[in-house]
Motif scaffolding. Structure first.
Motif, PDB file in Angstrom:
ATOM      1  N   GLY A 196     -12.923  21.116 -50.201  1.00 47.99           N
ATOM      2  CA  GLY A 196     -13.456  22.467 -50.264  1.00 47.99           C
ATOM      3  C   GLY A 196     -14.493  22.728 -49.194  1.00 47.99           C
ATOM      4  N   PHE A 197     -15.378  21.756 -48.970  1.00 46.41           N
ATOM      5  CA  PHE A 197     -16.413  21.945 -47.949  1.00 46.41           C
ATOM      6  C   PHE A 197     -15.796  21.954 -46.558  1.00 46.41           C
ATOM      7  CE2 PHE A 197     -19.994  20.923 -45.223  1.00 46.41           C
ATOM      8  CZ  PHE A 197     -20.986  21.744 -45.752  1.00 46.41           C
ATOM      9  N   ALA A 198     -14.745  21.152 -46.340  1.00 44.18           N
ATOM     10  CA  ALA A 198     -14.081  21.138 -45.035  1.00 44.18           C
ATOM     11  C   ALA A 198     -13.469  22.502 -44.731  1.00 44.18           C
ATOM     12  CB  ALA A 198     -13.001  20.054 -45.008  1.00 44.18           C
ATOM     13  N   ILE A 199     -12.808  23.105 -45.722  1.00 44.84           N
ATOM     14  CA  ILE A 199     -12.222  24.430 -45.528  1.00 44.84           C
ATOM     15  C   ILE A 199     -13.322  25.466 -45.307  1.00 44.84           C
ATOM     16  CG2 ILE A 199     -10.861  26.253 -46.619  1.00 44.84           C
ATOM     17  CD1 ILE A 199      -9.292  24.074 -48.064  1.00 44.84           C
ATOM     18  N   PHE A 200     -14.388  25.378 -46.114  1.00 44.08           N
ATOM     19  CA  PHE A 200     -15.510  26.310 -45.969  1.00 44.08           C
ATOM     20  C   PHE A 200     -16.126  26.205 -44.577  1.00 44.08           C
ATOM     21  CE2 PHE A 200     -20.154  26.750 -45.993  1.00 44.08           C
ATOM     22  CZ  PHE A 200     -20.275  28.094 -46.339  1.00 44.08           C
ATOM     23  N   PHE A 201     -16.262  24.991 -44.062  1.00 45.65           N
ATOM     24  CA  PHE A 201     -16.866  24.775 -42.753  1.00 45.65           C
ATOM     25  C   PHE A 201     -16.012  25.416 -41.664  1.00 45.65           C
ATOM     26  CE2 PHE A 201     -18.837  22.472 -39.268  1.00 45.65           C
ATOM     27  CZ  PHE A 201     -20.138  22.304 -39.709  1.00 45.65           C
ATOM     28  N   CYS A 202     -14.673  25.282 -41.772  1.00 48.80           N
ATOM     29  CA  CYS A 202     -13.773  25.891 -40.789  1.00 48.80           C
ATOM     30  C   CYS A 202     -13.839  27.415 -40.857  1.00 48.80           C
ATOM     31  CB  CYS A 202     -12.339  25.414 -41.016  1.00 48.80           C
ATOM     32  SG  CYS A 202     -12.053  23.684 -40.596  1.00 48.80           S
ATOM     33  N   VAL A 203     -13.887  27.948 -42.073  1.00 47.56           N
ATOM     34  CA  VAL A 203     -13.975  29.397 -42.238  1.00 47.56           C
ATOM     35  C   VAL A 203     -15.283  29.913 -41.642  1.00 47.56           C
ATOM     36  CG1 VAL A 203     -14.172  31.273 -43.917  1.00 47.56           C
ATOM     37  CG2 VAL A 203     -12.476  29.465 -44.260  1.00 47.56           C
ATOM     38  N   ALA A 204     -16.389  29.213 -41.917  1.00 48.93           N
ATOM     39  CA  ALA A 204     -17.679  29.619 -41.373  1.00 48.93           C
ATOM     40  C   ALA A 204     -17.652  29.614 -39.848  1.00 48.93           C
ATOM     41  CB  ALA A 204     -18.781  28.693 -41.891  1.00 48.93           C
ATOM     42  N   ALA A 205     -17.003  28.604 -39.266  1.00 49.75           N
ATOM     43  CA  ALA A 205     -16.904  28.525 -37.810  1.00 49.75           C
ATOM     44  C   ALA A 205     -16.114  29.700 -37.247  1.00 49.75           C
ATOM     45  CB  ALA A 205     -16.242  27.200 -37.407  1.00 49.75           C
ATOM     46  N   ILE A 206     -14.984  30.024 -37.889  1.00 51.20           N
ATOM     47  CA  ILE A 206     -14.145  31.119 -37.427  1.00 51.20           C
ATOM     48  C   ILE A 206     -14.881  32.454 -37.505  1.00 51.20           C
ATOM     49  CG2 ILE A 206     -12.108  32.492 -38.017  1.00 51.20           C
ATOM     50  CD1 ILE A 206     -11.344  30.065 -36.486  1.00 51.20           C
ATOM     51  N   LEU A 207     -15.713  32.626 -38.529  1.00 53.34           N
ATOM     52  CA  LEU A 207     -16.413  33.893 -38.715  1.00 53.34           C
ATOM     53  C   LEU A 207     -17.421  34.174 -37.596  1.00 53.34           C
ATOM     54  CD1 LEU A 207     -17.012  33.950 -42.584  1.00 53.34           C
ATOM     55  CD2 LEU A 207     -15.334  35.245 -41.245  1.00 53.34           C
ATOM     56  N   PHE A 208     -17.776  33.145 -36.821  1.00 48.02           N
ATOM     57  CA  PHE A 208     -18.677  33.350 -35.689  1.00 48.02           C
ATOM     58  C   PHE A 208     -17.922  33.773 -34.425  1.00 48.02           C
ATOM     59  CE2 PHE A 208     -21.788  30.814 -38.122  1.00 48.02           C
ATOM     60  CZ  PHE A 208     -22.928  31.574 -37.889  1.00 48.02           C
ATOM     61  N   MET A 209     -16.595  33.920 -34.518  1.00 47.13           N
ATOM     62  CA  MET A 209     -15.785  34.297 -33.357  1.00 47.13           C
ATOM     63  C   MET A 209     -16.293  35.558 -32.641  1.00 47.13           C
ATOM     64  SD  MET A 209     -13.169  32.526 -32.220  1.00 47.13           S
ATOM     65  CE  MET A 209     -12.032  31.216 -32.654  1.00 47.13           C
ATOM     66  N   PRO A 210     -16.705  36.614 -33.383  1.00 47.65           N
ATOM     67  CA  PRO A 210     -17.151  37.833 -32.678  1.00 47.65           C
ATOM     68  C   PRO A 210     -18.429  37.656 -31.868  1.00 47.65           C
ATOM     69  CG  PRO A 210     -16.540  38.332 -34.959  1.00 47.65           C
ATOM     70  CD  PRO A 210     -16.629  36.839 -34.838  1.00 47.65           C
ATOM     71  N   VAL A 211     -19.206  36.588 -32.143  1.00 50.46           N
ATOM     72  CA  VAL A 211     -20.455  36.357 -31.397  1.00 50.46           C
ATOM     73  C   VAL A 211     -20.101  35.573 -30.134  1.00 50.46           C
ATOM     74  CG1 VAL A 211     -22.789  35.426 -31.504  1.00 50.46           C
ATOM     75  CG2 VAL A 211     -21.674  36.252 -33.595  1.00 50.46           C
ATOM     76  N   LYS A 212     -19.970  36.284 -29.009  1.00 53.97           N
ATOM     77  CA  LYS A 212     -19.419  35.664 -27.816  1.00 53.97           C
ATOM     78  C   LYS A 212     -20.381  35.695 -26.644  1.00 53.97           C
ATOM     79  CE  LYS A 212     -14.607  36.563 -29.019  1.00 53.97           C
ATOM     80  NZ  LYS A 212     -13.316  37.143 -28.610  1.00 53.97           N
ATOM     81  N   LEU A 213     -20.215  34.701 -25.777  1.00 54.18           N
ATOM     82  CA  LEU A 213     -20.948  34.608 -24.523  1.00 54.18           C
ATOM     83  C   LEU A 213     -19.912  34.440 -23.419  1.00 54.18           C
ATOM     84  CD1 LEU A 213     -23.658  34.285 -22.978  1.00 54.18           C
ATOM     85  CD2 LEU A 213     -23.450  31.821 -23.362  1.00 54.18           C
TER      86      LEU A 213
END
Length: 385
Positions: A196-213
């Motif tokens: 569950g934490f592994a899936i949550f960690f991946c989802v959290a990472a993906i949600l930062f996609m709009p924050v771009k440099l």
């Protein structure tokens, strides 16, 4: 046998045997990097108007490949880099690790900016800017024109070498994060081995996609890198994830198909649904390929070892040859399928030969590979003298 040296809390030297390195990490990394040949060749046919060094038209079928892999292959590369860091720090001091990153990432990055990217920008200026001068007269243009750092307009850019830049920055920042964690939350690592934490960690990472440099989300890739270090390097977690690999595959295929259809083939707007499908493809793609790699690709042979050893060299040089062959074949026979497949095949062969040449020239070997050892020329097998 040469063992890594670390120090205990009293400051005395401790000798530890080298950590076991799983073959699937190198094989998956090689798999992702080889995908870049068709990926970057297909970008010349993208249908959504994205800039590129060379644009040959619009082809929805070829563009579908780009959409199908773009959500997961770079996150997977950063996860694999994080796992590799875990193995590396078991036999290296932090200072040794940073020095190695400078040698294997920063030095090739700077070499690529000076010797690879000017060629990329020259072709881009010919295709996109109507430049008619020769390469040598364009060299000052590359260093004198600063815009968006892509090089698509013939100006200065890092291009595809952004991966080396981000990986260097992220690995350096991660050292500070890991030191802080070990000092203030030393028990944290033991509590992270859950599906569950592994899936949550991946989802959290993906949600930062709009924050771009510069068009790339460094926070997303930092999350995936740390996920590789803290989560996916754990054998007990990988055993748990294997139980769900069938579900990961189903969700990955379903979400990827939806992403491709909604983005390229649908005649109506589905921006929200498309975004969800893309994010799901990224999360389940990373999880599935990690399970697939550990289960199927955890073996090696002489050919794979040689190519895996050259993976970063392949990454540096592949795009330049893809672009050159697309330019050549388009002039010979401007048929999409022929140009695409012929360019991918020829670019792979010539890139491999380029890597062997670079490893055979001491100065080039140091600049682009970060190594000083002499390498023998043997097909698909590199051996130290």
């Amino acid at each position: 046998m040469s063992w890594g040296v670390r120090e205990n809390s009293a400051g005395t030297a401790l000798q530890k045997p080298p950590a076991k390195r799983e073959a699937y990490i190198d094989n998956l990394r090689l798999f992702c990097i080889l995908l870049l040949f068709p990926y970057h060749a297909a970008m010349a046919y993208n249908t959504w108007g994205e800039a590129n060094y060379i644009l040959l038209g619009r082809n929805t079928a070829i563009s579908s490949f780009v959409v199908a892999v773009s959500s997961w292959y770079m996150p997977l590369l950063f996860v694999l880099a994080g796992i590799s860091m875990k193995y590396s720090l078991r036999r290296r001091l932090y200072s040794q690790f940073i020095r190695e990153r400078c040698q294997k990432l920063l030095l090739p990055l700077l070499s690529g900016i000076f010797f690879v990217m000017p060629v990329m920008a020259y072709f881009a200026d010919r295709w996109n800017g109507g430049y008619r001068g020769n390469y040598f007269s364009h060299y000052p243009v590359f260093f004198g024109k600063w815009t968006d750092l892509t090089g698509y307009d013939g100006g200065f850019g890092v291009g595809h070498l952004w991966f080396l830049l981000y990986l260097f920055v992220i690995s350096t920042v991660s050292i500070a994060i890991i030191q802080y964690q070990k000092k203030y939350w030393p028990m944290l690592e033991e509590k992270l081995a859950s599906v569950g934490f592994a899936i949550f960690f991946c989802v959290a990472a993906i949600l930062f996609m709009p924050v771009k440099l510069s068009g790339k989300s460094i926070l997303t890739y930092l999350f995936f890198y740390l996920g590789g270090y803290y989560l996916f390097s754990k054998e007990e977690l990988m055993k748990k994830l294997q139980k769900f690999r069938g579900g990961f595959l189903f969700c990955f295929l379903l979400s990827t198909a939806a992403d491709v259809y909604l983005f390229l083939w649908s005649r109506s707007e589905h921006m929200f649904e498309n975004t969800i499908a893309m994010y799901c493809s990224g999360v389940f793609g990373v999880l599935f390929f990690l399970c697939f790699g550990e289960r199927i690709l955890n073996r090696s042979n002489r050919i794979v070892q040689s190519l895996a050893q050259d993976s970063f060299l392949i990454y540096i040089f592949h795009f330049i040859w893809v672009m050159i062959f697309e330019d050549l074949f388009y002039r010979l026979l401007p048929e999409d399928g022929f140009v695409f497949f012929a360019s991918v095949i020829c670019a792979f062969v010539v890139t491999y030969l380029t890597c062997q040449m670079v490893k055979g020239v001491p100065l080039l070997r140091f600049l682009f590979w970060g190594k000083r050892e002499k390498i023998s020329f043997t097909i698909f097998f590199c051996k130290k003298y």
